[in-house]
Design a protein around this motif. Structure first.
Motif, PDB file in Angstrom:
ATOM      1  N   ARG A   1       0.602  -1.198   0.484  1.00  0.00           N
ATOM      2  CA  ARG A   1       0.251  -0.058   0.615  1.00  0.00           C
ATOM      3  C   ARG A   1       0.793   1.238   0.329  1.00  0.00           C
ATOM      4  O   ARG A   1       1.427   1.534   0.675  1.00  0.00           O
ATOM      5  CB  ARG A   1      -1.257   0.058   1.440  1.00  0.00           C
ATOM      6  CG  ARG A   1      -2.100  -0.922   0.956  1.00  0.00           C
ATOM      7  CD  ARG A   1      -2.933  -0.691   1.996  1.00  0.00           C
ATOM      8  NE  ARG A   1      -4.264  -1.617   2.403  1.00  0.00           N
ATOM      9  CZ  ARG A   1      -5.376  -0.838   1.511  1.00  0.00           C
ATOM     10  NH1 ARG A   1      -5.507   0.370   0.368  1.00  0.00           N
ATOM     11  NH2 ARG A   1      -6.920  -2.381   1.278  1.00  0.00           N
ATOM     12  N   GLY A   2       1.101   1.924  -0.964  1.00  0.00           N
ATOM     13  CA  GLY A   2       1.910   2.702  -0.962  1.00  0.00           C
ATOM     14  C   GLY A   2       3.413   2.570  -0.923  1.00  0.00           C
ATOM     15  O   GLY A   2       4.055   3.569  -0.471  1.00  0.00           O
ATOM     16  N   ALA A   3       4.008   1.869  -1.307  1.00  0.00           N
ATOM     17  CA  ALA A   3       5.551   1.597  -1.003  1.00  0.00           C
ATOM     18  C   ALA A   3       6.626   1.676  -1.440  1.00  0.00           C
ATOM     19  O   ALA A   3       5.684   2.601  -2.424  1.00  0.00           O
ATOM     20  CB  ALA A   3       5.432  -0.648  -0.863  1.00  0.00           C
ATOM     21  N   ALA A   4       6.586   2.342  -0.712  1.00  0.00           N
ATOM     22  CA  ALA A   4       8.403   3.582  -1.623  1.00  0.00           C
ATOM     23  C   ALA A   4       9.325   2.525  -1.439  1.00  0.00           C
ATOM     24  O   ALA A   4       9.520   2.520   0.302  1.00  0.00           O
ATOM     25  CB  ALA A   4       7.819   4.944  -1.732  1.00  0.00           C
ATOM     26  N   ARG A   5      10.537   2.967  -1.385  1.00  0.00           N
ATOM     27  CA  ARG A   5      11.178   3.076  -1.538  1.00  0.00           C
ATOM     28  C   ARG A   5      12.969   3.787  -2.255  1.00  0.00           C
ATOM     29  O   ARG A   5      12.543   3.837  -3.681  1.00  0.00           O
ATOM     30  CB  ARG A   5      12.552   1.223  -1.815  1.00  0.00           C
ATOM     31  CG  ARG A   5      13.570   1.200  -1.185  1.00  0.00           C
ATOM     32  CD  ARG A   5      13.449   1.067   0.193  1.00  0.00           C
ATOM     33  NE  ARG A   5      14.572   0.488   0.466  1.00  0.00           N
ATOM     34  CZ  ARG A   5      15.471   1.160   1.471  1.00  0.00           C
ATOM     35  NH1 ARG A   5      15.945   1.908   1.556  1.00  0.00           N
ATOM     36  NH2 ARG A   5      16.923   0.350   2.653  1.00  0.00           N
TER      37      ARG A   5
ATOM     38  N   VAL B   1      11.502   3.516  -5.884  1.00  0.00           N
ATOM     39  CA  VAL B   1       9.865   2.832  -6.281  1.00  0.00           C
ATOM     40  C   VAL B   1       8.600   4.085  -5.593  1.00  0.00           C
ATOM     41  O   VAL B   1       9.091   4.163  -4.271  1.00  0.00           O
ATOM     42  CB  VAL B   1       9.532   1.302  -5.498  1.00  0.00           C
ATOM     43  CG1 VAL B   1       8.175   0.632  -5.947  1.00  0.00           C
ATOM     44  CG2 VAL B   1      10.291   0.738  -6.196  1.00  0.00           C
ATOM     45  N   HIS B   2       8.202   4.753  -6.195  1.00  0.00           N
ATOM     46  CA  HIS B   2       7.096   5.351  -5.922  1.00  0.00           C
ATOM     47  C   HIS B   2       5.564   4.883  -5.559  1.00  0.00           C
ATOM     48  O   HIS B   2       5.318   3.903  -6.340  1.00  0.00           O
ATOM     49  CB  HIS B   2       7.002   6.396  -6.982  1.00  0.00           C
ATOM     50  CG  HIS B   2       7.481   7.139  -7.157  1.00  0.00           C
ATOM     51  ND1 HIS B   2       8.747   8.643  -6.422  1.00  0.00           N
ATOM     52  CD2 HIS B   2       9.230   6.704  -8.327  1.00  0.00           C
ATOM     53  CE1 HIS B   2       9.479   9.415  -7.565  1.00  0.00           C
ATOM     54  NE2 HIS B   2       9.896   8.407  -8.441  1.00  0.00           N
ATOM     55  N   GLY B   3       5.901   4.962  -4.497  1.00  0.00           N
ATOM     56  CA  GLY B   3       4.306   4.934  -4.016  1.00  0.00           C
ATOM     57  C   GLY B   3       2.942   3.539  -4.544  1.00  0.00           C
ATOM     58  O   GLY B   3       2.364   3.257  -5.324  1.00  0.00           O
TER      59      GLY B   3
END
Length: 242
Positions: free
Chosen positions: A17-21, A33-35
């Motif tokens: 869920r909306g995972a970003a790195r 990684v955008h959201g």
């Protein structure tokens, strides 16, 4: 693109869920990684395509629990013990074998670490090496293997642990076309046998066509495709015309 409110339901092996790195801080920070919002359910067969550097590997590492999101959340609702090797198996794109262990020991390692006796673990490892056509490599050390041979061993190691979610990062990237087709056949058949979900990143359109669901990544942004009917089979093994 999948709607965020669709990320729910039983049998969800991993949910982002909306995972970003993001790596680094300030002006030098790089967002890999955008959201990303997505989910992988039991039985899914997903190909993720996109250019090099688009964030595919980082997304797989987030799904595997190998990377911690710097924003958003990654959870494993249907995995009782979370992303451990016999629940989530990863075929890495780069070298991943332990240099001091021979091929059969590398393949059996997840089973030994999980507490399985050495001899049954070895038999299981040899069975999985046979699946990928690597039985003859059993006594070799990683330094004696070509890149393609090492990749086949890495696939066998994941299959030996019988995970519920298989994440394969460019599993055919170092293989010739014929061997690559065979490895994809093995991954699909093993996922069917194990009742596992399979997610494959690839640059190869022929590999992507083998999986019924397609996602794409560009500049760290994930676009998910429509979910196919649950009874839609994966593509049949490709045949070489003589």
């Amino acid at each position: 693109m999948s709607r965020p409110d669709a990320v729910t339901g039983p049998g969800v092996l991993v949910r982002c869920r909306g995972a970003a790195r993001t790596y680094g801080d300030g002006p030098a920070a790089v967002v890999a990684v955008h959201g990303a919002t997505c989910e992988v359910r039991t039985g899914d067969r997903i190909a993720i395509t996109g250019p090099s550097g688009s964030g595919k590997s980082t997304l797989l590492h987030l799904m595997a629990g190998l990377e911690t999101p710097t924003a958003g959340r990654v959870v494993w609702p249907a995995l009782a013990r979370g992303p451990v090797p016999d629940q989530v198996g990863v075929v890495f794109q780069g070298p991943s074998l332990i240099p001091a262990l021979d091929v059969v020991e590398n393949t059996a390692l997840p089973l030994v670490l999980a507490g399985r006796p050495e001899e049954p673990a070895r038999r299981r490892a040899l069975d999985c090496l046979a699946l990928v056509g690597a039985t003859g490599l059993a006594d070799k050390l990683p330094e004696e293997l070509s890149g393609g041979q090492a990749q086949r061993v890495a696939v066998a190691r994941v299959l030996a642990a019988a995970p519920l979610l298989i994440l394969a990062d460019e599993p055919t990237g170092q293989l010739d076309r014929r061997t690559g087709r065979h490895v994809v056949d093995v991954l699909l058949a093993s996922a069917d046998t194990l009742g596992a979900a399979l997610v494959v990143t690839t640059h190869d359109p022929a590999v992507a066509r083998r999986l019924p669901q397609r996602w794409t990544m560009h500049d760290g942004r994930l676009r998910t495709g429509p979910r196919p009917p649950r009874d839609m089979p994966a593509a049949a093994p490709e045949r070489t015309v003589p």
